[in-house]
Design a protein around this motif. Structure first.
Motif, PDB file in Angstrom:
ATOM      1  N   SER A  25     -15.755  -9.833  -2.521  1.00 38.05           N
ATOM      2  CA  SER A  25     -15.271  -8.989  -3.608  1.00 38.05           C
ATOM      3  C   SER A  25     -13.836  -8.582  -3.309  1.00 38.05           C
ATOM      4  O   SER A  25     -13.508  -8.221  -2.171  1.00 38.05           O
ATOM      5  CB  SER A  25     -16.152  -7.746  -3.754  1.00 38.05           C
ATOM      6  OG  SER A  25     -15.673  -6.909  -4.787  1.00 38.05           O
ATOM      7  N   GLU A  26     -12.970  -8.640  -4.318  1.00 34.44           N
ATOM      8  CA  GLU A  26     -11.575  -8.228  -4.146  1.00 34.44           C
ATOM      9  C   GLU A  26     -11.520  -6.707  -4.091  1.00 34.44           C
ATOM     10  O   GLU A  26     -12.055  -6.016  -4.957  1.00 34.44           O
ATOM     11  CB  GLU A  26     -10.715  -8.742  -5.312  1.00 34.44           C
ATOM     12  CG  GLU A  26      -9.239  -8.909  -4.970  1.00 34.44           C
ATOM     13  CD  GLU A  26      -8.505  -7.589  -4.783  1.00 34.44           C
ATOM     14  OE1 GLU A  26      -7.727  -7.482  -3.821  1.00 34.44           O
ATOM     15  OE2 GLU A  26      -8.712  -6.672  -5.590  1.00 34.44           O
ATOM     16  N   VAL A  27     -10.867  -6.162  -3.040  1.00 34.35           N
ATOM     17  CA  VAL A  27     -10.951  -4.725  -2.785  1.00 34.35           C
ATOM     18  C   VAL A  27      -9.593  -4.030  -2.659  1.00 34.35           C
ATOM     19  O   VAL A  27      -9.552  -2.826  -2.399  1.00 34.35           O
ATOM     20  CB  VAL A  27     -11.778  -4.465  -1.497  1.00 34.35           C
ATOM     21  CG1 VAL A  27     -13.242  -4.841  -1.708  1.00 34.35           C
ATOM     22  CG2 VAL A  27     -11.196  -5.215  -0.295  1.00 34.35           C
ATOM     23  N   ALA A  28      -8.492  -4.749  -2.849  1.00 38.89           N
ATOM     24  CA  ALA A  28      -7.177  -4.144  -2.619  1.00 38.89           C
ATOM     25  C   ALA A  28      -6.522  -3.599  -3.880  1.00 38.89           C
ATOM     26  O   ALA A  28      -5.724  -2.647  -3.807  1.00 38.89           O
ATOM     27  CB  ALA A  28      -6.236  -5.170  -1.963  1.00 38.89           C
ATOM     28  N   GLN A  29      -6.829  -4.181  -5.021  1.00 39.31           N
ATOM     29  CA  GLN A  29      -6.129  -3.801  -6.244  1.00 39.31           C
ATOM     30  C   GLN A  29      -6.281  -2.323  -6.554  1.00 39.31           C
ATOM     31  O   GLN A  29      -7.377  -1.768  -6.554  1.00 39.31           O
ATOM     32  CB  GLN A  29      -6.640  -4.626  -7.425  1.00 39.31           C
ATOM     33  CG  GLN A  29      -5.864  -4.367  -8.718  1.00 39.31           C
ATOM     34  CD  GLN A  29      -6.318  -5.280  -9.849  1.00 39.31           C
ATOM     35  OE1 GLN A  29      -6.752  -6.405  -9.623  1.00 39.31           O
ATOM     36  NE2 GLN A  29      -6.234  -4.795 -11.081  1.00 39.31           N
ATOM     37  N   GLY A  30      -5.148  -1.666  -6.789  1.00 40.40           N
ATOM     38  CA  GLY A  30      -5.136  -0.259  -7.150  1.00 40.40           C
ATOM     39  C   GLY A  30      -5.280   0.706  -5.991  1.00 40.40           C
ATOM     40  O   GLY A  30      -5.256   1.932  -6.199  1.00 40.40           O
ATOM     41  N   GLN A  31      -5.416   0.196  -4.774  1.00 40.85           N
ATOM     42  CA  GLN A  31      -5.556   1.071  -3.609  1.00 40.85           C
ATOM     43  C   GLN A  31      -4.185   1.569  -3.141  1.00 40.85           C
ATOM     44  O   GLN A  31      -3.143   1.056  -3.532  1.00 40.85           O
ATOM     45  CB  GLN A  31      -6.267   0.335  -2.477  1.00 40.85           C
ATOM     46  CG  GLN A  31      -7.660  -0.142  -2.814  1.00 40.85           C
ATOM     47  CD  GLN A  31      -8.668   1.003  -2.929  1.00 40.85           C
ATOM     48  OE1 GLN A  31      -8.334   2.183  -2.799  1.00 40.85           O
ATOM     49  NE2 GLN A  31      -9.906   0.654  -3.194  1.00 40.85           N
ATOM     50  N   VAL A  78       6.999  -3.544   7.952  1.00 38.54           N
ATOM     51  CA  VAL A  78       5.543  -3.514   7.844  1.00 38.54           C
ATOM     52  C   VAL A  78       5.153  -3.070   6.432  1.00 38.54           C
ATOM     53  O   VAL A  78       5.726  -2.128   5.875  1.00 38.54           O
ATOM     54  CB  VAL A  78       4.929  -2.539   8.872  1.00 38.54           C
ATOM     55  CG1 VAL A  78       3.423  -2.379   8.641  1.00 38.54           C
ATOM     56  CG2 VAL A  78       5.204  -3.015  10.286  1.00 38.54           C
ATOM     57  N   TRP A  79       4.165  -3.770   5.872  1.00 32.03           N
ATOM     58  CA  TRP A  79       3.505  -3.351   4.632  1.00 32.03           C
ATOM     59  C   TRP A  79       2.025  -3.208   4.933  1.00 32.03           C
ATOM     60  O   TRP A  79       1.470  -3.961   5.733  1.00 32.03           O
ATOM     61  CB  TRP A  79       3.722  -4.403   3.542  1.00 32.03           C
ATOM     62  CG  TRP A  79       3.007  -4.115   2.240  1.00 32.03           C
ATOM     63  CD1 TRP A  79       3.524  -3.486   1.155  1.00 32.03           C
ATOM     64  CD2 TRP A  79       1.656  -4.476   1.893  1.00 32.03           C
ATOM     65  NE1 TRP A  79       2.579  -3.411   0.152  1.00 32.03           N
ATOM     66  CE2 TRP A  79       1.419  -4.015   0.586  1.00 32.03           C
ATOM     67  CE3 TRP A  79       0.627  -5.129   2.559  1.00 32.03           C
ATOM     68  CZ2 TRP A  79       0.205  -4.189  -0.066  1.00 32.03           C
ATOM     69  CZ3 TRP A  79      -0.595  -5.302   1.929  1.00 32.03           C
ATOM     70  CH2 TRP A  79      -0.797  -4.845   0.620  1.00 32.03           C
ATOM     71  N   TYR A  80       1.366  -2.235   4.284  1.00 32.46           N
ATOM     72  CA  TYR A  80      -0.077  -2.092   4.488  1.00 32.46           C
ATOM     73  C   TYR A  80      -0.749  -1.603   3.213  1.00 32.46           C
ATOM     74  O   TYR A  80      -0.109  -1.047   2.310  1.00 32.46           O
ATOM     75  CB  TYR A  80      -0.393  -1.136   5.645  1.00 32.46           C
ATOM     76  CG  TYR A  80      -0.128   0.327   5.336  1.00 32.46           C
ATOM     77  CD1 TYR A  80      -1.103   1.125   4.728  1.00 32.46           C
ATOM     78  CD2 TYR A  80       1.092   0.930   5.649  1.00 32.46           C
ATOM     79  CE1 TYR A  80      -0.867   2.452   4.431  1.00 32.46           C
ATOM     80  CE2 TYR A  80       1.329   2.267   5.365  1.00 32.46           C
ATOM     81  CZ  TYR A  80       0.351   3.020   4.748  1.00 32.46           C
ATOM     82  OH  TYR A  80       0.585   4.336   4.453  1.00 32.46           O
ATOM     83  N   VAL A  81      -2.061  -1.832   3.147  1.00 33.87           N
ATOM     84  CA  VAL A  81      -2.870  -1.264   2.077  1.00 33.87           C
ATOM     85  C   VAL A  81      -4.080  -0.590   2.705  1.00 33.87           C
ATOM     86  O   VAL A  81      -4.681  -1.100   3.656  1.00 33.87           O
ATOM     87  CB  VAL A  81      -3.305  -2.337   1.053  1.00 33.87           C
ATOM     88  CG1 VAL A  81      -4.121  -3.443   1.692  1.00 33.87           C
ATOM     89  CG2 VAL A  81      -4.063  -1.706  -0.116  1.00 33.87           C
ATOM     90  N   ASP A  82      -4.416   0.592   2.176  1.00 33.66           N
ATOM     91  CA  ASP A  82      -5.589   1.357   2.598  1.00 33.66           C
ATOM     92  C   ASP A  82      -6.729   0.996   1.652  1.00 33.66           C
ATOM     93  O   ASP A  82      -6.681   1.291   0.453  1.00 33.66           O
ATOM     94  CB  ASP A  82      -5.270   2.852   2.526  1.00 33.66           C
ATOM     95  CG  ASP A  82      -6.444   3.734   2.934  1.00 33.66           C
ATOM     96  OD1 ASP A  82      -7.543   3.209   3.183  1.00 33.66           O
ATOM     97  OD2 ASP A  82      -6.248   4.965   2.995  1.00 33.66           O
ATOM     98  N   LEU A  83      -7.779   0.357   2.171  1.00 32.02           N
ATOM     99  CA  LEU A  83      -8.893  -0.091   1.336  1.00 32.02           C
ATOM    100  C   LEU A  83      -9.865   1.029   0.990  1.00 32.02           C
ATOM    101  O   LEU A  83     -10.779   0.833   0.200  1.00 32.02           O
ATOM    102  CB  LEU A  83      -9.632  -1.224   2.044  1.00 32.02           C
ATOM    103  CG  LEU A  83      -8.773  -2.437   2.406  1.00 32.02           C
ATOM    104  CD1 LEU A  83      -9.597  -3.447   3.185  1.00 32.02           C
ATOM    105  CD2 LEU A  83      -8.155  -3.073   1.169  1.00 32.02           C
TER     106      LEU A  83
END
Length: 261
Positions: A25-31, A78-83
């Motif tokens: 399942s895609e979980v990054a969008q909108g985070q 650095v780039w990051y996303v919080d899931l």
């Protein structure tokens, strides 16, 4: 968001690779996303902030306002996303720019991280993969890095079972070596959410057939889920310690694919 999912399948005396089918399942969008810097294009009043890479828009035209870029002079950006929760990560897909500068997508590492990567205490860090130099991803191209999984084995009631685990973490970190801009237009993250595999059975010593689909897991049906990923799993007989009702670390495998559009 997702509970930890154990991945189990049964081995029946074969040394070949088995296809395990993992649902994702895609979980990054909108985070929530962050970065060490962002580039501000003054003449267009455009700030290429980290959140633009998880806005659901893969438009490769930088001036469309949907691409991320680090700032000039940011060394090792650095780039990051919080899931939002701890998850098992199957893959990370990166969408390159389409207007210019495709070769910037290089010298990059992709990690699954326990804590905020910029907090000073990232915790457990597991490498998912990397993009070398040259990166080889063209204009409007994409690259999907499939994270390596660890393989474990245990025995129960004289049958051998294997368990596979993907890297676990709440954050995805994309980091570039050097002072060149870190630049891409979208990032998709797939979490592993379940396992499906083909039904197998064999006769026991009394001649009765045993069902070898472990309790609580689902039998693979070819049409049931378009997001199922086939995963070839090598059987590590040569370097496994066989134990009863226990788990022993064995080895790991990775798969990386590139899809240039």
């Amino acid at each position: 968001m997702f509970a930890w999912v154990p991945f189990l399948f049964m081995v029946i005396g074969s040394a070949c690779a088995w296809n395990v089918f993992v649902s994702t399942s895609e979980v990054a969008q909108g985070q929530t996303a962050g970065s060490t810097s962002s580039f501000f294009f003054g003449s267009e009043n455009l700030n290429a902030t980290a959140d633009l890479a998880v806005d659901g828009d893969p438009n490769g035209d930088f001036l469309s306002g949907s691409c991320f870029s680090s700032d000039i002079g940011d060394t090792n950006p650095v780039w990051y996303v919080d899931l939002g929760a701890n998850m098992e990560i199957y893959s990370v897909k990166i969408f390159n720019r389409g207007d210019c500068c495709a070769d910037r997508l290089r010298d990059i590492t992709i990690d699954v991280v326990e804590n905020n990567p910029l907090s000073g205490n990232p915790g457990n860090v597991v490498n998912c993969g990397s993009i070398g130099d040259p990166g080889g991803v063209g204009l409007n191209g994409t690259i999907e890095i499939v994270c390596p999984f660890q393989t474990f084995q245990f025995t129960s009631h004289y049958e051998k079972y294997f368990q596979i685990e993907y890297p676990q973490g709440q954050y995805i970190r994309i980091m570039k070596t050097g002072d060149e801009l870190l630049n891409f237009c979208e990032v998709e993250v797939k979490a592993a959410t379940g396992i499906f595999y083909k039904h197998k059975s064999k006769r026991n010593r009394k001649g009765d057939r045993n069902d070898l689909v472990p309790q609580g897991f689902h039998e693979y049906q070819p049409s049931q889920d378009e997001n199922l990923q086939g995963v070839p799993v090598p059987l590590p007989y040569s370097n496994v310690n066989h134990v009863d009702e226990g788990v022993t670390d064995t080895d790991e495998s990775a798969e990386t694919s590139t899809d240039d559009q």
